[in-house]
Each structure stands twice: as structure tokens, then as C-alpha cells.
Design an enzyme around this catalytic site. Structure first.
Site, PDB file in Angstrom:
ATOM      1  N   GLU A 457      38.176 -28.427  70.491  1.00  0.00           N
ATOM      2  CA  GLU A 457      38.997 -29.507  71.055  1.00  0.00           C
ATOM      3  C   GLU A 457      39.173 -29.294  72.553  1.00  0.00           C
ATOM      4  OE1 GLU A 457      42.318 -30.867  68.645  1.00  0.00           O
ATOM      5  OE2 GLU A 457      43.613 -30.726  70.406  1.00  0.00           O
ATOM      6  N   GLU A 461      47.384 -33.220  77.774  1.00  0.00           N
ATOM      7  CA  GLU A 461      48.622 -33.364  77.012  1.00  0.00           C
ATOM      8  C   GLU A 461      49.786 -33.565  77.972  1.00  0.00           C
ATOM      9  OE1 GLU A 461      47.845 -30.691  73.066  1.00  0.00           O
ATOM     10  OE2 GLU A 461      47.943 -29.611  74.977  1.00  0.00           O
ATOM     11  N   GLN A 471      49.210 -30.953  80.875  1.00  0.00           N
ATOM     12  CA  GLN A 471      48.623 -29.701  80.413  1.00  0.00           C
ATOM     13  C   GLN A 471      47.168 -29.917  80.016  1.00  0.00           C
ATOM     14  OE1 GLN A 471      50.737 -26.743  77.727  1.00  0.00           O
ATOM     15  NE2 GLN A 471      49.221 -27.517  76.284  1.00  0.00           N
TER      16      GLN A 471
END
Length: 581
Positions: A457, A461, A471
Site C-alpha cells: 500500500e 492520509e 502523512q
């Protein structure tokens, strides 16, 4: 009088009703003038196309229905002109009736003889298992006997030697059994139309039950029908039913729902897809393939969903009839599921045609159609996309735009692309939710499959308690210890900014407003004996309450109930597949 002539007459009546409406109600000129003029033009065009271009005529009539809805909303907003509402409803009824007549005019002649092929199971590359030998139920015997009559071949029951491929035959829909309100279900040789009004909807089913097969139908859902659910499904129709379905919800004309049930249990078995077309505008082909190994749901030969029996605890196995069903679902989740009925636009008409059946299935009978590859170096809209949960919280209007709402039910939403990508550029203009969003997490990311223990992934964020940072992070095989914060010189909820992830087998780059903010190079990772993501990735967006993580130490503690709902906006969401290899 011929059916096309009747349709033309109904279009003419709608035009006269609209002319009378415009003459009698001055308020209509003030609040709906543009819509009424567009309706008149569309009615003229549809009248010209009835005989030579019925599909074109139908598209114009669908346009009229949408304009009627817009005008109704305008009048409702000013709280007056109730008589105008009534007359508009009559225009809608005349148009719906004309649509129905156009569909009836497309009755075909005698059905073509089915084509029969022989397949050697041993030579087949299909993954399907051969079903049991002799059929053990009356319903399966009915199915096989019918196929035998159409092919002139008698199926072998000892599985010795080649087995003939079951023919695909177009079922006469005039033979369908109507379960209730027979006057609301119009059946012809190739079509079935269900009318829903205040008194009743309708449901039909096949006489035979099937143990496996490929079931294909063309459908068009009614326009402007919030509160209505229309379904095409296979069901054992007993006290603890097994079921496999396509469903259309009236308040979301771009949505297609897929579901299955086992012994009456529907929990966590629904998936929602946002399509790249309006299900009410024209006919599309919907297919359910089902056997003892796998279920496949397809729209226009695009595979939306697959379910392998070996991967789930419970799997539908009971023989089932094929059903069509239209009903008022306003009461589901207090209207959250499909909306609430607006009877001013009734009656509503759900159209089914060209039901085709291949049954029963045996090894080598069927392989999925070749799926289109995502084009390299091209920019792709993520339509269709999958909505994983709380579909009412996800709104998608423009081709590349999505809104995700966190509501009073404590539900946000998550969506992902239908396709996965081995590499690419994934970007969106994002505006975080305004207000006291402490505890909320808004994400834009790519993942090989969120929730799996081996996921790769790559993330952007947005942490709800600090809107001046974002983030960046990445996972490899489900493990993440790679967080870095990027300071922003703005509040992410104050306006739209562009965020992009570039990922290939050599490096990852994160961009904010075209500025490179972080780079991870695979060669450097391997030199330090650190992992690097390598899997194909889906594109995701999500909004959820993460305040429980580290007891609020990550996104803050949740205390924003007074300002609900919160809306995160994603514009110009695109995926561009490329490769540096």
C-alpha cells in the site's frame, strides 16, 4: 392502430398537456421555462424518431422524464403551484406510456434455433467441475429435459465421453409466471415490463428451476424513481432461500448492486458498483454465471465481481427460478437505501428483454469474455468503481468527482477502482472536510487489497486533528513503519489541492500541487535490506473515524457530533498507467 402509432399519439398527448400547462400557469414560466422549452423540443424529436429510430425516441423520452423531475423540484422549492405538479405528473405518465409502447413494438419474430457444439472435457481449459451424474430433483430434470428438446440430443448421465454444450436459447417471456398483480406485468415474446404505482408493483419468475447456468438479460430501469428497487435474480424461493441478484436503487441511477444469500442470510454479501452510465437511459446487458465453483456478475461483458465457493464459508447451491421484481423500498433504512417514493412521477416502468439461458453448466461450457486491458500512458476515469460500505455516503456526479460524507450514523465510506495497476500515476484534487474533524481520517491511496494480511500500500492520509499536515506512508506485506509527515502551507479544508502518487518497480514519488515532497527508491531500500512494494494496486479513497487508534494519538479524539455531516471532496480522480521497465 399499430403500437408505434399509439406511441406517437401518446407523445402528442404529452405535448398538448405541456402546452396547456404552460398556458394556464404563469408561475411555470417563471420557475421552469427552460425545462419546459427543452421538454417540448425533446417531444418533437421523439415523435419524429418513433418509427425509424425507436432507441433515439426512447432517449428523448428519458430526457423529458428527467426534465419533469427537475421542474417538480423547482416548484417544490417555492412551495406552491400544486395544480402544476398534477399536470406535470400527467405529462410524465403519457411519456412513460409512450416508452412502454415503443418497447412493445420491438417484438421479434420466431426465435432462432440454438447452436450446438460438442466439447471434450479433457481438452477444455475451463476451471469448472463436472456436476453430479443423474439429476436428483424434479426441477433439474425439467431444466435438462427442456434443453434436450431444443437440441434434439439426450444428455448422458454417466459422464462417459464428451458432453454436449447446453444451448443458449432466448426464452419466450410470455411464458413467465406472474406472482402477483398480473395487470402490472406486461409480457410479450421478448419483453416483460413491470408497472409500479400506488396500488402495486409486480414480480415474475420462470417455470423451471436451474441448478447452474449463464443467465443474461437486457434491462432499463425507470427514471426519476427514488424509493424504488428493481431486481433480476435467481432464488430458491423457499423459507431459507439461496439467492444471487442484480439490484437497481431508484435514487442512484448510476448504481448497480450485486448480492447473494445463503439459507436466508444476506449479511456482508452486498457490493455496490458505480457505473459509467445511467441505468435509466438505455438498455444494458446483465449476466449472472453460477455453478458449483464460482459466481460471476457481469455488465456488458465487463466482469464486476467474482465469488469462488472455495473462498467463502457459505455458498448458494439450491436450485432456483429466475425472477424479475419491482417494489417500493422507501422503508428500508428509513429511506437511506433507495430514497423515498415520489408518486407524482408514477407510474414507473421497469423494462426487461431478451432473457437468455445456458443451463446446466458442465466443464468446458463457458469461459469469461476477454476483459479489456487498461491502456498504458492513457488517463482513465475510475468508472466503474466499487463502494465497499455505506453506499449512501458516497456521491459521484461528474465523471471524475466523488464526495464521501461522514454522517450521524457514524458511517463514512470507501471506494476502490475496478481495475488494479502494476504501476502508474494516481492523482486527485482533494478538499478535506470542514469543521471539528478530530478523529477522522481521510485517505487517498493505492493498495493491493486493503484488509489482507499481505497487502502492499502507498498512502496520502489527512489526520483530522491537524489540517496543515498530510502523512505519507507505504506498506509491504501488511507491515508499515514508513510514516513521514509533510507540512502544508494551507489548511487542507480551505480549498482544493492536487495530490499525486507515482509508483513503479523502481521508485515511489509523492507530489503536492506538482511539488515533489518524498521519494523512495527500490535500489536504496534493498541496499539497506528494507522492503519495497511490488504488487499490483487498486486505487482507493476513504473517510472513517480512526479516533480509537492509539487512543486518539494518531488522528485525535472524536468530539465532532455537533457539526455533522462532514464531507470530503475528491475531484479529477484519475489513474494513468505507465511503466519504466
Amino acid at each position: 392502430m399499430s403500437t408505434p402509432n399509439l406511441a406517437s399519439m401518446r407523445i402528442g398527448i404529452a405535448g398538448l398537456q405541456l402546452k396547456e400547462l404552460r398556458r394556464a400557469h404563469i408561475g411555470l414560466e417563471q420557475h421552469c421555462r427552460l425545462q419546459v422549452e427543452a421538454m417540448q423540443g425533446a417531444l418533437r424529436d421523439s415523435s419524429k424518431k418513433v418509427f425509424d429510430d425507436p432507441n433515439g425516441a426512447r432517449r428523448e423520452l428519458v430526457r423529458v422524464q428527467k426534465l419533469v423531475q427537475t421542474c417538480n423540484l423547482n416548484l417544490t422549492a417555492i412551495g406552491q403551484h400544486l395544480q402544476s405538479h398534477d399536470l406535470l405528473a400527467k405529462v410524465g405518465q403519457s411519456v412513460a406510456s409512450a416508452e412502454s409502447l415503443i418497447d412493445q413494438s420491438e417484438i421479434t419474430g420466431p426465435l432462432p434455433s440454438p447452436q450446438v457444439e460438442s466439447v471434450n472435457d479433457e481438452a477444455s481449459e475451463s476451471v469448472f467441475e463436472t456436476e453430479g451424474s443423474a439429476p436428483s430433483t424434479l426441477s433439474s430434470r425439467v431444466s435438462e429435459d427442456r434443453n434436450s428438446r431444443q437440441t434434439g440430443l439426450t444428455p448422458s448421465i454417466n459422464n462417459l465421453g464428451p458432453f454436449p454444450v447446453p444451448p443458449k436459447f432466448e426464452m419466450s417471456m410470455s411464458e413467465l409466471v406472474v406472482d402477483f398483480c398480473s395487470n402490472h406485468v406486461i409480457r410479450t415474446l421478448s419483453t416483460a415490463i413491470i408497472r409500479l404505482d400506488r396500488s402495486c408493483g409486480g414480480k415474475f419468475h420462470t417455470t423451471a428451476k436451474y441448478t447452474s447456468g449463464v443467465f443474461t438479460i437486457r434491462m432499463r430501469a425507470p427514471a426519476n424513481a427514488p424509493g424504488m428497487i428493481n431486481s433480476f435474480y435467481i432464488s430458491s424461493n423457499d423459507g431459507a432461500l439461496d439467492m444471487i441478484s442484480f439490484d437497481f436503487v431508484g435514487n442512484q441511477p448510476n448504481r448497480v448492486l450485486t448480492a447473494y444469500a445463503v439459507n436466508g442470510n444476506h449479511e456482508q454479501k452486498l457490493k455496490t458498483f458505480h457505473m459509467d452510465f445511467d441505468t435509466t437511459a438505455e438498455f444494458h446487458q446483465y449476466t449472472i454465471k453460477w455453478d458449483n465453483e464460482m459466481i460471476v456478475w457481469m455488465v456488458d461483458d465487463v466482469v464486476l465481481r467474482t465469488l469462488r465457493a472455495s473462498c467463502v464459508k457459505d455458498y448458494p447451491t439450491k436450485p432456483g427460478h429466475i425472477f424479475g421484481y419491482s417494489w417500493d423500498a422507501s422503508s428500508l433504512n428509513d429511506g437511506a437505501m433507495a430514497g423515498r417514493m415520489n408518486w407524482l412521477n408514477a407510474p414507473y416502468f421497469m423494462h426487461f428483454k431478451n432473457l437468455q439461458v445456458t443451463s446446466p453448466l458442465r466443464r468446458g461450457d463457458w469461459v469469461p469474455p476477454q476483459q479489456k486491458n487498461v491502456q498504458r500512458t492513457s488517463t482513465n476515469s475510475i468508472r466503474p468503481f466499487v463502494i465497499d460500505y455505506c453506499p449512501w455516503s458516497v456521491a459521484a456526479d461528474a465523471e471524475h468527482d466523488v464526495d464521501i460524507t461522514f454522517d450521524k450514523k457514524g458511517c463514512g465510506g470507501r471506494l476502490r477502482s475496478l481495475n488494479s495497476y502494476p504501476s502508474g500515476k494516481f492523482s486527485s484534487r482533494i478538499k478535506c472536510a470542514e469543521g471539528d474533524t478530530s478523529g477522522l481520517l481521510t485517505s487517498f491511496y493505492v493498495s493491493s487489497g486493503e484488509g489482507t494480511i499481505t497487502q502492499d500500500e502507498i498512502d496520502f492520509e489527512f489526520l483530522g486533528d491537524n489540517k496543515r499536515i498530510v502523512q505519507t506512508n507505504f506498506y509491504v506485506n501488511g507491515t508499515s513503519d514508513n510514516e513521514q509527515w509533510v507540512e502544508l502551507d494551507y489548511d487542507c479544508s480551505s480549498g482544493f489541492h492536487t495530490y499525486a502518487i507515482h509508483y513503479d518497480q523502481h521508485q515511489i514519488k509523492w507530489f503536492v500541487d506538482s511539488k515533489l515532497v518524498r521519494t523512495v527508491v527500490k535500489e536504496d531500500q534493498l541496499r539497506e535490506r528494507l522492503p519495497y512494494p511490488t504488487k499490483r494496486m487498486f486505487l482507493y479513497s476513504s473517510v472513517w473515524n480512526a479516533s480509537f487508534v492509539n487512543d486518539g494519538g494518531w488522528t485525535g479524539k472524536w468530539h465532532g457530533m455537533g457539526e455533522l455531516p462532514f464531507v470530503a471532496r475528491f475531484k479529477d480522480v484519475v489513474a494513468q498507467y505507465f511503466s519504466n521497465e
